[in-house]
Design a protein around this motif. Structure first.
Motif, PDB file in Angstrom:
ATOM      1  N   ARG A 122      12.074   7.101 -13.078  1.00 40.95           N
ATOM      2  CA  ARG A 122      13.050   7.700 -13.993  1.00 40.95           C
ATOM      3  C   ARG A 122      12.846   9.205 -13.956  1.00 40.95           C
ATOM      4  O   ARG A 122      11.699   9.672 -13.929  1.00 40.95           O
ATOM      5  CB  ARG A 122      12.861   7.184 -15.428  1.00 40.95           C
ATOM      6  N   PRO A 123      13.917   9.999 -13.924  1.00 40.22           N
ATOM      7  CA  PRO A 123      13.766  11.461 -13.922  1.00 40.22           C
ATOM      8  C   PRO A 123      12.948  11.942 -15.112  1.00 40.22           C
ATOM      9  O   PRO A 123      13.170  11.521 -16.243  1.00 40.22           O
ATOM     10  CB  PRO A 123      15.225  11.953 -13.999  1.00 40.22           C
ATOM     11  N   GLY A 124      11.972  12.813 -14.815  1.00 44.18           N
ATOM     12  CA  GLY A 124      11.106  13.328 -15.861  1.00 44.18           C
ATOM     13  C   GLY A 124       9.844  12.523 -16.080  1.00 44.18           C
ATOM     14  O   GLY A 124       9.033  12.870 -16.948  1.00 44.18           O
ATOM     15  N   TYR A 125       9.650  11.456 -15.274  1.00 45.31           N
ATOM     16  CA  TYR A 125       8.474  10.600 -15.419  1.00 45.31           C
ATOM     17  C   TYR A 125       7.847  10.376 -14.040  1.00 45.31           C
ATOM     18  O   TYR A 125       8.534  10.438 -13.019  1.00 45.31           O
ATOM     19  CB  TYR A 125       8.848   9.238 -16.030  1.00 45.31           C
ATOM     20  N   PHE A 126       6.537  10.107 -14.050  1.00 46.04           N
ATOM     21  CA  PHE A 126       5.867   9.755 -12.805  1.00 46.04           C
ATOM     22  C   PHE A 126       6.316   8.366 -12.358  1.00 46.04           C
ATOM     23  O   PHE A 126       6.319   7.428 -13.164  1.00 46.04           O
ATOM     24  CB  PHE A 126       4.344   9.745 -12.990  1.00 46.04           C
ATOM     25  N   PRO A 127       6.712   8.179 -11.095  1.00 47.53           N
ATOM     26  CA  PRO A 127       7.044   6.831 -10.621  1.00 47.53           C
ATOM     27  C   PRO A 127       5.804   5.944 -10.622  1.00 47.53           C
ATOM     28  O   PRO A 127       4.681   6.431 -10.442  1.00 47.53           O
ATOM     29  CB  PRO A 127       7.573   7.072  -9.206  1.00 47.53           C
ATOM     30  N   GLN A 128       6.007   4.675 -10.817  1.00 43.71           N
ATOM     31  CA  GLN A 128       4.887   3.744 -10.900  1.00 43.71           C
ATOM     32  C   GLN A 128       5.148   2.544 -10.001  1.00 43.71           C
ATOM     33  O   GLN A 128       6.256   2.001  -9.976  1.00 43.71           O
ATOM     34  CB  GLN A 128       4.674   3.283 -12.349  1.00 43.71           C
ATOM     35  N   LYS A 129       4.107   2.150  -9.254  1.00 44.26           N
ATOM     36  CA  LYS A 129       4.209   0.982  -8.381  1.00 44.26           C
ATOM     37  C   LYS A 129       3.445  -0.183  -9.010  1.00 44.26           C
ATOM     38  O   LYS A 129       2.328  -0.018  -9.499  1.00 44.26           O
ATOM     39  CB  LYS A 129       3.663   1.292  -6.997  1.00 44.26           C
ATOM     40  N   GLN A 130       4.070  -1.348  -9.001  1.00 41.56           N
ATOM     41  CA  GLN A 130       3.473  -2.552  -9.573  1.00 41.56           C
ATOM     42  C   GLN A 130       3.445  -3.640  -8.500  1.00 41.56           C
ATOM     43  O   GLN A 130       4.471  -3.960  -7.902  1.00 41.56           O
ATOM     44  CB  GLN A 130       4.282  -3.035 -10.778  1.00 41.56           C
ATOM     45  N   THR A 131       2.250  -4.172  -8.232  1.00 41.99           N
ATOM     46  CA  THR A 131       2.104  -5.234  -7.238  1.00 41.99           C
ATOM     47  C   THR A 131       2.145  -6.590  -7.925  1.00 41.99           C
ATOM     48  O   THR A 131       1.393  -6.841  -8.873  1.00 41.99           O
ATOM     49  CB  THR A 131       0.789  -5.078  -6.463  1.00 41.99           C
ATOM     50  N   GLN A 177      13.675   2.786 -21.746  1.00 48.14           N
ATOM     51  CA  GLN A 177      14.734   1.926 -21.237  1.00 48.14           C
ATOM     52  C   GLN A 177      15.659   2.718 -20.319  1.00 48.14           C
ATOM     53  O   GLN A 177      15.784   3.921 -20.430  1.00 48.14           O
ATOM     54  CB  GLN A 177      15.522   1.334 -22.404  1.00 48.14           C
ATOM     55  N   GLY A 178      16.319   2.000 -19.423  1.00 48.36           N
ATOM     56  CA  GLY A 178      17.216   2.650 -18.480  1.00 48.36           C
ATOM     57  C   GLY A 178      16.526   3.141 -17.225  1.00 48.36           C
ATOM     58  O   GLY A 178      17.146   3.829 -16.412  1.00 48.36           O
ATOM     59  N   SER A 179      15.248   2.803 -17.050  1.00 49.12           N
ATOM     60  CA  SER A 179      14.528   3.218 -15.849  1.00 49.12           C
ATOM     61  C   SER A 179      15.011   2.420 -14.647  1.00 49.12           C
ATOM     62  O   SER A 179      15.498   1.290 -14.770  1.00 49.12           O
ATOM     63  CB  SER A 179      13.019   3.014 -16.032  1.00 49.12           C
ATOM     64  N   SER A 180      14.862   3.013 -13.473  1.00 48.96           N
ATOM     65  CA  SER A 180      15.282   2.359 -12.230  1.00 48.96           C
ATOM     66  C   SER A 180      14.150   1.480 -11.708  1.00 48.96           C
ATOM     67  O   SER A 180      12.979   1.858 -11.766  1.00 48.96           O
ATOM     68  CB  SER A 180      15.657   3.415 -11.188  1.00 48.96           C
ATOM     69  N   ILE A 181      14.499   0.305 -11.202  1.00 51.73           N
ATOM     70  CA  ILE A 181      13.507  -0.619 -10.667  1.00 51.73           C
ATOM     71  C   ILE A 181      14.007  -1.136  -9.324  1.00 51.73           C
ATOM     72  O   ILE A 181      15.168  -1.501  -9.180  1.00 51.73           O
ATOM     73  CB  ILE A 181      13.232  -1.786 -11.652  1.00 51.73           C
ATOM     74  N   ALA A 182      13.122  -1.148  -8.328  1.00 52.46           N
ATOM     75  CA  ALA A 182      13.524  -1.557  -6.981  1.00 52.46           C
ATOM     76  C   ALA A 182      12.310  -2.069  -6.220  1.00 52.46           C
ATOM     77  O   ALA A 182      11.154  -1.743  -6.544  1.00 52.46           O
ATOM     78  CB  ALA A 182      14.161  -0.388  -6.224  1.00 52.46           C
ATOM     79  N   LEU A 183      12.575  -2.904  -5.210  1.00 55.98           N
ATOM     80  CA  LEU A 183      11.514  -3.319  -4.293  1.00 55.98           C
ATOM     81  C   LEU A 183      11.059  -2.117  -3.484  1.00 55.98           C
ATOM     82  O   LEU A 183      11.871  -1.251  -3.121  1.00 55.98           O
ATOM     83  CB  LEU A 183      12.018  -4.417  -3.364  1.00 55.98           C
ATOM     84  N   ASP A 192       4.415 -17.169  -1.263  1.00 56.77           N
ATOM     85  CA  ASP A 192       3.127 -16.783  -1.843  1.00 56.77           C
ATOM     86  C   ASP A 192       2.674 -15.398  -1.381  1.00 56.77           C
ATOM     87  O   ASP A 192       1.479 -15.117  -1.326  1.00 56.77           O
ATOM     88  CB  ASP A 192       2.056 -17.828  -1.508  1.00 56.77           C
ATOM     89  N   ASN A 193       3.602 -14.526  -1.058  1.00 60.89           N
ATOM     90  CA  ASN A 193       3.254 -13.167  -0.643  1.00 60.89           C
ATOM     91  C   ASN A 193       3.203 -12.208  -1.832  1.00 60.89           C
ATOM     92  O   ASN A 193       3.715 -12.498  -2.915  1.00 60.89           O
ATOM     93  CB  ASN A 193       4.279 -12.639   0.375  1.00 60.89           C
ATOM     94  N   ASN A 194       2.580 -11.051  -1.589  1.00 62.57           N
ATOM     95  CA  ASN A 194       2.589  -9.965  -2.564  1.00 62.57           C
ATOM     96  C   ASN A 194       3.900  -9.189  -2.461  1.00 62.57           C
ATOM     97  O   ASN A 194       4.453  -9.042  -1.371  1.00 62.57           O
ATOM     98  CB  ASN A 194       1.423  -9.003  -2.331  1.00 62.57           C
ATOM     99  N   TYR A 195       4.364  -8.663  -3.597  1.00 62.05           N
ATOM    100  CA  TYR A 195       5.559  -7.827  -3.608  1.00 62.05           C
ATOM    101  C   TYR A 195       5.293  -6.597  -4.472  1.00 62.05           C
ATOM    102  O   TYR A 195       4.727  -6.708  -5.572  1.00 62.05           O
ATOM    103  CB  TYR A 195       6.770  -8.601  -4.125  1.00 62.05           C
ATOM    104  N   ASP A 196       5.689  -5.448  -3.939  1.00 61.46           N
ATOM    105  CA  ASP A 196       5.509  -4.182  -4.650  1.00 61.46           C
ATOM    106  C   ASP A 196       6.836  -3.750  -5.256  1.00 61.46           C
ATOM    107  O   ASP A 196       7.860  -3.691  -4.570  1.00 61.46           O
ATOM    108  CB  ASP A 196       4.999  -3.090  -3.705  1.00 61.46           C
ATOM    109  N   ILE A 197       6.778  -3.432  -6.540  1.00 63.75           N
ATOM    110  CA  ILE A 197       7.945  -2.966  -7.279  1.00 63.75           C
ATOM    111  C   ILE A 197       7.719  -1.516  -7.672  1.00 63.75           C
ATOM    112  O   ILE A 197       6.632  -1.148  -8.125  1.00 63.75           O
ATOM    113  CB  ILE A 197       8.178  -3.821  -8.539  1.00 63.75           C
ATOM    114  N   VAL A 198       8.738  -0.682  -7.486  1.00 62.63           N
ATOM    115  CA  VAL A 198       8.651   0.730  -7.846  1.00 62.63           C
ATOM    116  C   VAL A 198       9.583   0.995  -9.025  1.00 62.63           C
ATOM    117  O   VAL A 198      10.777   0.675  -8.969  1.00 62.63           O
ATOM    118  CB  VAL A 198       9.031   1.646  -6.666  1.00 62.63           C
ATOM    119  N   ILE A 199       9.012   1.560 -10.088  1.00 59.28           N
ATOM    120  CA  ILE A 199       9.780   1.908 -11.286  1.00 59.28           C
ATOM    121  C   ILE A 199       9.819   3.425 -11.392  1.00 59.28           C
ATOM    122  O   ILE A 199       8.780   4.093 -11.284  1.00 59.28           O
ATOM    123  CB  ILE A 199       9.150   1.302 -12.555  1.00 59.28           C
TER     124      ILE A 199
END
Length: 374
Positions: free
Chosen positions: A241-250, A203-209, A232-239
């Motif tokens: 947090r310091p100390g963790y690998f960033p993750q992209k979610q489409t 919890q407390g991770s950063s989330i942004a387009l 109806d477009n795709n959107y990529d979300i980047v999550i």
């Protein structure tokens, strides 16, 4: 402004997504959901009233698409009073769904409450004086099954509007919350086509387009951990947090529900954790060294001062004792008066007391100095 053809295409797409969400949603023998094909325009303040438990017969008697508002208040009046734990859970879950909404300027609604300590309104006319619209719920429990009907009461209308219902096990509150989300959120978010909640660990991770998608105010809104999509477009979300690998979610249009929850577990970055731990250890070590040096220096100064006082007092005490013994010898030979002897004895006792005090103080300072040095 969009062209008419685009509007038609979007309206058709919205209807298609809606129908697909009903057809492709997982079937369940223990729960059912109804989403009515109309939606109120979001405007003014919105409140949530504490839900009312009725018998199955009484609930069914008011189960119409547009019941008279007075009938809802009449049904709520006999049941008002102390709230049961189930009533509180159902009401607060419904309210929690609406805590993240677009602002009224973006077509959303402003969620209101009686006070900072009381989130739920009482189901009566006074509630409509504090907010323009009120969400009311009536439920019944029979043979382990829960049926909840949700209505929207408008202060300016004589008739209420049924928004939808839930039917399933009263123990399945997670399914209850998802069902209500499917029809409550689109209504009060300018009829978003897709709504996605992100459940992220830790919890407390950063989330942004993702970069390049930030200028999407008319097609997508990210509010907290909830994404509202209006095309109806795709959107990529980047999550991240310091100390963790960033993750992209489409987020694609292929989601089979109007409302979805996506669970994301970030993976620890060992190198980042190790580097951060080394930096913290080095900083802590430097701080400890500096702190210890200051403590040792202070303890050393205090010990030196105590030792100096003792060294100065010893010769004075010795002189006073010598004067006293000489006076005592003279007194025994009647060469010194008794008053003179008492004065010499008092001075000797006084100086001896100081020396003893200084000796004790020095021993205490020495002990603290040794403890700090360790």
């Amino acid at each position: 402004m969009r062209k008419n053809s685009d509007r038609a295409r979007h309206c058709f797409g919205a209807g298609l997504v809606f129908l697909l969400s009903l057809i492709l949603s997982p079937a369940s023998v223990s729960s059912q959901a109804a989403v009515l094909p109309y939606a109120s325009v979001a405007r003014g303040k919105l409140g949530v009233a504490a839900f009312i438990q009725l018998s199955n017969e009484a609930r069914t008697a008011i189960d119409t698409p547009n019941p008279i508002k007075a009938d809802l208040f009449s049904a709520a009046a006999p049941a008002s009073g102390k709230l049961s734990p189930l009533t509180v859970s159902l009401s607060l879950l419904a309210r929690s769904i609406l805590e993240l909404l677009p602002s009224p300027s973006d077509g959303g609604a402003e969620l209101s409450s009686p006070s900072s300590d009381i989130p739920l309104f009482t189901m009566d006319q006074d509630a409509l004086k504090a907010c323009d619209r009120l969400i009311a719920g009536f439920y019944s429990v029979q043979d382990g099954q829960l049926v909840t009907d949700i209505y929207l009461v408008d202060a300016k209308k004589e008739q209420a509007e049924k928004l939808g219902y839930y039917s399933g096990s009263y123990a399945n509150l997670e399914g209850y919350k998802k069902t209500l989300s499917q029809f409550l959120l689109p209504i009060f978010s300018a009829n978003a086509w897709r709504i996605v909640d992100f459940s992220i660990l830790p919890q407390g991770s950063s989330i942004a387009l993702a970069a390049g998608q930030k200028d999407t105010s008319t097609t997508a809104l990210l509010i907290g951990s909830r994404l509202f999509i209006y095309d109806d477009n795709n959107y990529d979300i980047v999550i991240s947090r310091p100390g963790y690998f960033p993750q992209k979610q489409t987020i694609s249009p292929l989601l089979n529900d109007i409302y979805n929850i996506i669970h994301i577990d970030l993976v620890i970055d060992p190198q980042s954790i190790q580097k951060g731990a080394e930096e913290e250890l080095a900083a802590a070590s430097a701080e400890t060294k500096w702190d210890s040096a200051q403590k040792y220096e202070g303890a050393s100064k205090l010990f030196s001062a105590a030792l100096g006082r003792l060294v100065v007092s010893i010769p004075l005490t010795a002189i006073c004792l010598g004067v006293f013994y000489l006076g005592y010898e003279g007194y025994s030979r009647s060469a010194v008066s008794e008053t003179s002897l008492w004065l010499r004895g008092g001075a000797a006792a006084f100086s001896l007391g100081f020396s003893v005090t200084f000796a004790i103080d020095m021993s205490i300072r020495l002990e603290r100095l040794i403890s700090t040095a360790r």
